[in-house]
Scaffold this motif. Sequence first.
Motif, PDB file in Angstrom:
ATOM      1  N   UNK A 319       0.852  -1.179   0.000  1.00 45.50           N
ATOM      2  CA  UNK A 319       0.000   0.000   0.000  1.00 45.50           C
ATOM      3  C   UNK A 319       0.893   1.236   0.000  1.00 45.50           C
ATOM      4  N   UNK A 320       0.397   2.338  -0.487  1.00 45.55           N
ATOM      5  CA  UNK A 320       1.191   3.573  -0.579  1.00 45.55           C
ATOM      6  C   UNK A 320       0.437   4.724   0.071  1.00 45.55           C
ATOM      7  N   UNK A 321       1.194   5.602   0.745  1.00 46.12           N
ATOM      8  CA  UNK A 321       0.595   6.746   1.418  1.00 46.12           C
ATOM      9  C   UNK A 321       1.387   8.022   1.133  1.00 46.12           C
ATOM     10  N   UNK A 344      -8.019  -3.649   1.789  1.00 46.53           N
ATOM     11  CA  UNK A 344      -7.295  -3.874   0.538  1.00 46.53           C
ATOM     12  C   UNK A 344      -6.357  -2.697   0.317  1.00 46.53           C
ATOM     13  N   UNK A 345      -5.493  -2.814  -0.712  1.00 48.54           N
ATOM     14  CA  UNK A 345      -4.520  -1.751  -0.976  1.00 48.54           C
ATOM     15  C   UNK A 345      -5.156  -0.494  -1.556  1.00 48.54           C
ATOM     16  N   UNK A 346      -6.428  -0.578  -1.938  1.00 49.18           N
ATOM     17  CA  UNK A 346      -7.110   0.588  -2.501  1.00 49.18           C
ATOM     18  C   UNK A 346      -8.140   1.172  -1.539  1.00 49.18           C
ATOM     19  N   UNK A 367      -6.432   7.625   3.509  1.00 50.89           N
ATOM     20  CA  UNK A 367      -6.667   7.143   2.154  1.00 50.89           C
ATOM     21  C   UNK A 367      -5.332   6.794   1.511  1.00 50.89           C
ATOM     22  N   UNK A 368      -5.243   5.645   0.833  1.00 53.09           N
ATOM     23  CA  UNK A 368      -3.991   5.308   0.147  1.00 53.09           C
ATOM     24  C   UNK A 368      -3.862   6.039  -1.177  1.00 53.09           C
ATOM     25  N   UNK A 369      -2.636   6.087  -1.666  1.00 48.32           N
ATOM     26  CA  UNK A 369      -2.377   6.617  -3.011  1.00 48.32           C
ATOM     27  C   UNK A 369      -2.399   5.422  -3.968  1.00 48.32           C
TER      28      UNK A 369
END
Length: 373
Positions: A319-321, A344-346, A367-369
Amino acid sequence: MKFRLERDVLADAVAWAARTLPSRPSMPMLAGLLVEAGPAGLTLSSFDYEVSGRVTVAADVDEPGTVLVSGRLLADIARALPAAPVTITSEGSRVEVRCGRSSFTLPTLPVDDYPSLPDMPGASGTIPGVTLAAAVAQVAIAAGRDDTLPTLTGIRVEIDGSSITLAATDRYRLAVRELQWTPEVSGLETNALIPARTLADTAKSLAHCDLVHLALSASGAGDGLLGFEGDGRRTTTRLLDGEFPKYRALLPSESATVASVETGALVDAVKRVSLVAERNTPVRLTFSGGEVELRAGAGDEAQATEAVECAVDGDAIEIAFNPQYLLDGLSALDDATTKLSFTTSTRPAVLTGGSSEGAPAYRYLLMPVRLSG
């Protein structure tokens, strides 16, 4: 008017009253500080039709009176005075401030043009100052700063009996904090939307008070008021009008992956890895096995990776932030261990303190990127 008081007492009181003065007043007298000397001592007041401030301190009053002077100028002077008793006198349209061998003369503004400060709403209850300040600080970081979306620049305050819930969101993150207070009447249920900057500044300035009195007008919106009072200091602010997002629906009820990591180690790793992240570039986190791997940068750009030990329960997830948003949440937790819950990653992740038992008092949803490739 003529009165005397200690320099530190004056400087502290003027600084507190002047903190709400508008930087660009719509009318000249709104840049003024109302100085009232009377039997109760010295009272300093400010008001810009949105936020009011009033503080009363002890002073030796020889001649009672009321004047209106430039608030920021008086604050600058009071802060710069030598450590000695201060004597302030007024005569005609001038005010003299004398301290030791220093002397200043200030012009006055017309007192008759100054608006009347709003009355405090009926007292609703009390809460320790340090508790209020800490809770508001945790939530205020997620409030929006875009004045074109005024509803998102506020903190929603929900009162349900002895429980208060604070919530703020800028659409990219959501912070929710629950705390207890002592209401004056049982069964009180109401809510309000408070400007985040005003609430954060006021709560911080009253953190030293043993108890802060919170007073909320019955309307709860539009022309309603929220008041704070403690240790001779009082502030009122108008409430924001508008519908705050239904944030409870955003908080996931279950998680596919839960990771527990030492907060300080993760904060340091995010700070190091994000050094190579360009503006608006996310930091990627991969949770698997017994660690989380952090990565930033790609291709021909500078790159960084670091791994931090953590306990992962559930499926591996990448996951990305936004690194700053992630750091804000980690810092606000004020816990040695952070628990990160994912679906989930989204979908949004939820950060809570890992040391707390039962339902967490503070939740930070991020919220993830969306990852490409």
